[in-house]
Enzyme design. Structure first.
Site, PDB file in Angstrom:
ATOM      1  CD  GLU A 116      35.780  46.430  45.383  1.00 41.14           C
ATOM      2  OE1 GLU A 116      34.871  47.067  45.950  1.00 41.14           O
ATOM      3  OE2 GLU A 116      36.838  46.949  44.998  1.00 41.14           O
ATOM      4  CG  HIS A 140      35.321  44.115  39.987  1.00 38.69           C
ATOM      5  ND1 HIS A 140      35.337  45.217  39.169  1.00 38.69           N
ATOM      6  CD2 HIS A 140      36.420  44.232  40.774  1.00 38.69           C
ATOM      7  CE1 HIS A 140      36.393  45.967  39.453  1.00 38.69           C
ATOM      8  NE2 HIS A 140      37.083  45.389  40.420  1.00 38.69           N
ATOM      9  CG  HIS A 142      41.013  44.870  37.556  1.00 36.73           C
ATOM     10  ND1 HIS A 142      42.013  44.795  38.512  1.00 36.73           N
ATOM     11  CD2 HIS A 142      39.877  45.205  38.228  1.00 36.73           C
ATOM     12  CE1 HIS A 142      41.509  45.066  39.711  1.00 36.73           C
ATOM     13  NE2 HIS A 142      40.217  45.309  39.571  1.00 36.73           N
ATOM     14  CD  GLU A 170      25.440  39.996  16.799  1.00 34.10           C
ATOM     15  OE1 GLU A 170      25.627  39.321  17.811  1.00 34.10           O
ATOM     16  OE2 GLU A 170      24.972  39.547  15.746  1.00 34.10           O
ATOM     17  CG  HIS A 211      38.941  49.748  39.855  1.00 39.09           C
ATOM     18  ND1 HIS A 211      38.828  49.939  41.213  1.00 39.09           N
ATOM     19  CD2 HIS A 211      39.013  48.410  39.699  1.00 39.09           C
ATOM     20  CE1 HIS A 211      38.861  48.766  41.825  1.00 39.09           C
ATOM     21  NE2 HIS A 211      38.958  47.835  40.926  1.00 39.09           N
TER      22      HIS A 211
HETATM   23  P1  13P Z   1      39.788  41.527  46.318  1.00 38.09           P
HETATM   24  O1  13P Z   1      41.045  40.724  46.185  1.00 38.09           O
HETATM   25  O2  13P Z   1      39.514  41.977  47.727  1.00 38.09           O
HETATM   26  O3  13P Z   1      38.607  40.801  45.700  1.00 38.09           O
HETATM   27  O4  13P Z   1      39.989  42.881  45.493  1.00 38.09           O
HETATM   28  C1  13P Z   1      40.319  42.848  44.140  1.00 38.09           C
HETATM   29  C2  13P Z   1      39.758  44.012  43.401  1.00 38.09           C
HETATM   30  O5  13P Z   1      39.686  43.957  42.192  1.00 38.09           O
HETATM   31  C3  13P Z   1      39.308  45.200  44.136  1.00 38.09           C
HETATM   32  O6  13P Z   1      38.546  46.055  43.347  1.00 38.09           O
HETATM   33 ZN    ZN Z   2      39.014  45.780  41.186  1.00 46.79          ZN
END
Ligand code: 13P
Ligand code: ZN
Length: 272
Positions: A116, A140, A142, A170, A211
């Site tokens: 990413e 980023h 999940h 809040e 995602h």
């Molecule tokens: P990477 O291991 O390449 O960082 O990818 C993980 C991910 O969450 C892709 O969206």
């Molecule tokens: Zn991801």
């Protein structure tokens, strides 16, 4: 100074560990990057290996020319970053055109920056411009509750913003600009980077449908706190929906206006 002794490396590792402890980083899920300050680069300069090997970023980020970033590795597990940052993360330098990068530290044994990277760097560029250089962290993750919501709520900025704001008092103070939403896209690379950066011009958080979430902030604590707040609000919303499907009472548009006045934040009219 050893790179691993630098405070920003320690803070980076701590954030990976904390995110993993919250369950947001199954396997290699998620990625983190930090735009290193000039004085921080100076302290570790002797440990960096300038190299002639330049790789295409895949997008153009001219306003990041010459900057250094600490980035997690592609396929690497957040769980392992703090034990061995040099294998699971690394430092890259951006070339003078903002089109290529070279590895100057870490990424041992054939590792490379996150898939990413285009989204991270485009977000860094836009945040650097829009915040006068204040923002330095892009994250980023999940988180499960937020991802679950992307299967049941309309994929609209306005709906996500209002629903999350209404779950915890809040929220509008912590993310007053709201939340952006990007429809499902193939992860990694240019297309999703371009879609995300359009949202990040306006917001500090962008949802990737089915995602995860991207968050931006000035330092590690603020960015982690933002991720945590959005996921906590998502968890409350999932509980509300699981219990009743709808709220009996909620926080109203007038309440949001009062919050804005009390905390000195601007609440955009379009979300009221
Ligand atoms: P990477 O291991 O390449 O960082 O990818 C993980 C991910 O969450 C892709 O969206
Ligand atoms: Zn991801």
């Amino acid at each position: 100074m050893k790179v691993t002794d630098a405070e920003f490396v320690k803070a980076f590792c701590k954030m990976c560990k904390n995110g993993n402890a919250f369950g947001w980083h199954e396997r290699n899920g998620g990625n983190l990057s930090y735009r290193i300050r000039e004085d921080e680069v100076e302290h570790i300069k002797a440990q960096l290996h300038e190299s002639d090997v330049w790789k295409e970023i895949g997008v153009s980020v001219p306003r990041l020319a010459g900057e250094y970033f600490l980035v997690t590795g592609s396929g690497k597990f957040f769980a392992n970053v703090s034990d061995n940052p040099e294998e699971n993360a690394g430092i890259i330098k951006i070339d003078e055109k903002g089109e290529k990068y070279s590895v100057v530290w870490g990424f041992l044994n054939g590792a490379r920056p996150t898939s990413e990277l285009p989204t991270h760097l485009m977000n860094h560029e836009v945040k650097k411009i829009y915040t006068d250089g204040r923002y330095r962290v892009i994250y980023h993750a999940h988180p499960a509750n937020l991802i679950a919501l992307t299967f049941v709520l309309p994929l609209e900025d306005k709906v996500f913003t209002r629903e999350l704001w209404e779950t915890m008092t809040e929220c509008p103070v912590i993310f007053p600009k709201g939340v952006g939403v990007v429809k499902w896209m193939v992860p990694g690379g240019r297309e999703i980077a371009l879609a995300t950066v359009e949202k990040m011009k306006e917001y500090d958080v962008t949802v990737w449908a089915h995602h995860g979430l991207f968050a931006a902030g000035e330092d590690f604590d603020m960015t982690f706190g933002l991720m945590h707040t959005v996921e906590k609000a998502s968890e409350v919303l999932v509980k509300i929906m699981s219990m009743t499907g709808k709220r009996r009472q909620s926080i109203t548009s007038d309440d949001f206006k009062s919050l804005g006045d009390a905390f000195g934040v601007v609440i955009p009219e379009k979300f009221l």
